[in-house]
Motif scaffolding. Structure first.
Motif, mmCIF file in Angstrom:
data_model
loop_
_atom_site.group_PDB
_atom_site.id
_atom_site.type_symbol
_atom_site.label_atom_id
_atom_site.label_comp_id
_atom_site.label_asym_id
_atom_site.label_seq_id
_atom_site.Cartn_x
_atom_site.Cartn_y
_atom_site.Cartn_z
ATOM 1 N N GLY A 164 -9.039 7.383 -7.614
ATOM 2 C CA GLY A 164 -7.895 7.848 -6.844
ATOM 3 C C GLY A 164 -6.722 6.884 -6.826
ATOM 4 N N ASN A 165 -6.771 5.843 -7.662
ATOM 5 C CA ASN A 165 -5.679 4.870 -7.733
ATOM 6 C C ASN A 165 -4.754 5.224 -8.892
ATOM 7 N N SER A 166 -4.064 6.358 -8.760
ATOM 8 C CA SER A 166 -3.253 6.854 -9.870
ATOM 9 C C SER A 166 -2.092 5.931 -10.198
ATOM 10 N N GLY A 167 -1.641 5.139 -9.221
ATOM 11 C CA GLY A 167 -0.554 4.208 -9.473
ATOM 12 C C GLY A 167 -0.933 3.192 -10.527
ATOM 13 N N ILE A 168 -2.169 2.691 -10.444
ATOM 14 C CA ILE A 168 -2.645 1.734 -11.445
ATOM 15 C C ILE A 168 -2.874 2.433 -12.780
ATOM 16 N N ALA A 169 -3.394 3.664 -12.755
ATOM 17 C CA ALA A 169 -3.666 4.403 -13.988
ATOM 18 C C ALA A 169 -2.402 4.607 -14.808
ATOM 19 N N LEU A 170 -1.345 5.097 -14.176
ATOM 20 C CA LEU A 170 -0.099 5.342 -14.891
ATOM 21 C C LEU A 170 0.654 4.041 -15.154
ATOM 22 N N GLY A 171 0.689 3.153 -14.157
ATOM 23 C CA GLY A 171 1.392 1.884 -14.327
ATOM 24 C C GLY A 171 0.821 1.077 -15.470
ATOM 25 N N ASN A 172 -0.501 1.159 -15.664
ATOM 26 C CA ASN A 172 -1.151 0.447 -16.761
ATOM 27 C C ASN A 172 -0.630 0.924 -18.110
ATOM 28 N N ILE A 173 -0.450 2.242 -18.257
ATOM 29 C CA ILE A 173 0.029 2.798 -19.528
ATOM 30 C C ILE A 173 1.501 2.470 -19.748
ATOM 31 N N LEU A 174 2.331 2.711 -18.730
ATOM 32 C CA LEU A 174 3.759 2.403 -18.861
ATOM 33 C C LEU A 174 3.958 0.922 -19.169
ATOM 34 N N GLY A 175 3.300 0.078 -18.366
ATOM 35 C CA GLY A 175 3.462 -1.357 -18.541
ATOM 36 C C GLY A 175 2.918 -1.859 -19.859
ATOM 37 N N SER A 176 1.773 -1.315 -20.298
ATOM 38 C CA SER A 176 1.176 -1.751 -21.565
ATOM 39 C C SER A 176 2.084 -1.425 -22.748
ATOM 40 N N ASN A 177 2.638 -0.215 -22.759
ATOM 41 C CA ASN A 177 3.509 0.159 -23.871
ATOM 42 C C ASN A 177 4.796 -0.655 -23.885
ATOM 43 N N ILE A 178 5.354 -0.927 -22.703
ATOM 44 C CA ILE A 178 6.546 -1.778 -22.638
ATOM 45 C C ILE A 178 6.196 -3.195 -23.070
#
Length: 317
Positions: A64-78
């Motif tokens: 249920g920690n969707s902030g980390i799930a999406l932030g991980n992808i955005l941040g990793s690609n950047i």
């Protein structure tokens, strides 16, 4: 606080080593079944460096920690596009071929555009309660199928091959079993530690996902790219970054959103447009730079752009 930090570090170490072990085992198994080394390099090995993002994002979505799930992808690609590629270019200019310029790099830009589109109102600034729905996750997985089809088409056309170490059956099974155990357990304690740290520091899950979590989970890509650049194989760095970026969006985020909708609260449209800008910058540099190379100057620009973005995030956290 100390326990949370220890969980964070221990989980990260286990995820990184688990990714490496599973990649070796899977590559050895694929070799046993006579799958081409090119396909192994473009799929299994490329996925191997993205396994930390997969485990962390999916685990976060389930918890249920969707902030980390999406932030991980955005941040990793950047992180991949700006810092890893920039550092590799600073070590030695990165050469690329016409196929990479006309196929993989535009696909990388497409991944950022599709992510923006499935995120709904983020295209125009975002809205409370916005999310990437399961339907959006399925769309991303459909694009993954197109990319995989494209990869096998590349094999039929021929190309450079990735040399894969031959392993005994015992080593293959040991690497696969050990890698899976390390990934599952490491991902679980990593997410728990990261979430606790975010709460203690008063940071949102989105910010810590984009910064600390994404940088940590991108260490395999950083290690591969820097090592390749130091050995004079800088082109591998570009291929590693592009392949990981595409898989992060279409496969990892696609799986995460299909499991459970990803809430976008805490994210800014600026995060999305920085991702889009980083992909567009790579496209422009490789398409209109005039030479089939990313220079040290252009690498420096990429690194400075990442520093500026990270500074903005921390100042506004």
């Amino acid at each position: 606080m100390v326990l949370s930090i220890l969980c964070f570090i221990a989980g990260l170490v286990l995820v990184i080593f688990g990714a490496d072990w599973l990649t070796k085992g899977a590559s050895g198994l694929a070799r046993r079944f006579n799958i081409s080394e090119l396909v192994i390099g473009l799929t299994i090995v490329a996925l191997g460096t993205s396994l930390p993002e997969l485990v962390i994002s999916v685990s976060s979505a389930v918890e249920g920690n969707s902030g980390i799930a999406l932030g991980n992808i955005l941040g990793s690609n950047i992180f991949n596009s700006l810092l890893i590629l920039g550092v590799a270019a600073l070590i030695t200019p990165i050469k690329f071929n016409a196929r990479m310029q006309s196929r993989e790099i535009p696909f990388n830009l497409l991944a950022s555009v599709v992510l923006l589109l499935v995120s709904g109102s983020m295209l125009v600034g975002g809205a409370p309660g916005e999310q990437i729905t399961r339907y959006g996750g399925l769309i991303l997985l459909c694009f993954l199928a197109v990319f995989m089809r494209y990869t096998f088409t590349i094999e039929s056309e021929g190309g450079d091959e990735e040399q894969v170490e031959q392993l005994s059956t015992g080593k293959i099974m040991l690497f696969i079993a050990g890698g899976l155990c390390a990934l599952i357990f490491g991902g679980k304690i990593f997410v728990a530690g990261a979430t606790d740290i975010a709460l203690m520091l008063g940071m949102s899950e989105a910010v810590i996902g984009i910064t600390i979590v994404s940088a940590g989970s991108s260490l395999p890509e950083l290690a591969v790219s820097v090592n390749a650049a130091r050995k004079g194989n800088a082109g591998i760095a570009l291929g590693n970054v592009i392949g990981s970026n595409i898989l992060n969006v279409f496969f990892i985020l696609g799986c995460s959103a299909t499991i459970t909708p990803i809430l976008l609260d805490g994210f800014s449209f600026i995060d999305y447009y920085v991702l889009l800008a980083s992909s567009l910058l790579i496209y422009i540099v490789t398409r209109f730079g005039g030479k089939s190379v990313i220079t040290r100057f252009e690498g420096g620009v990429l690194v400075l752009a990442y520093i500026a973005y990270t500074t903005y995030l921390l100042v506004n956290a």
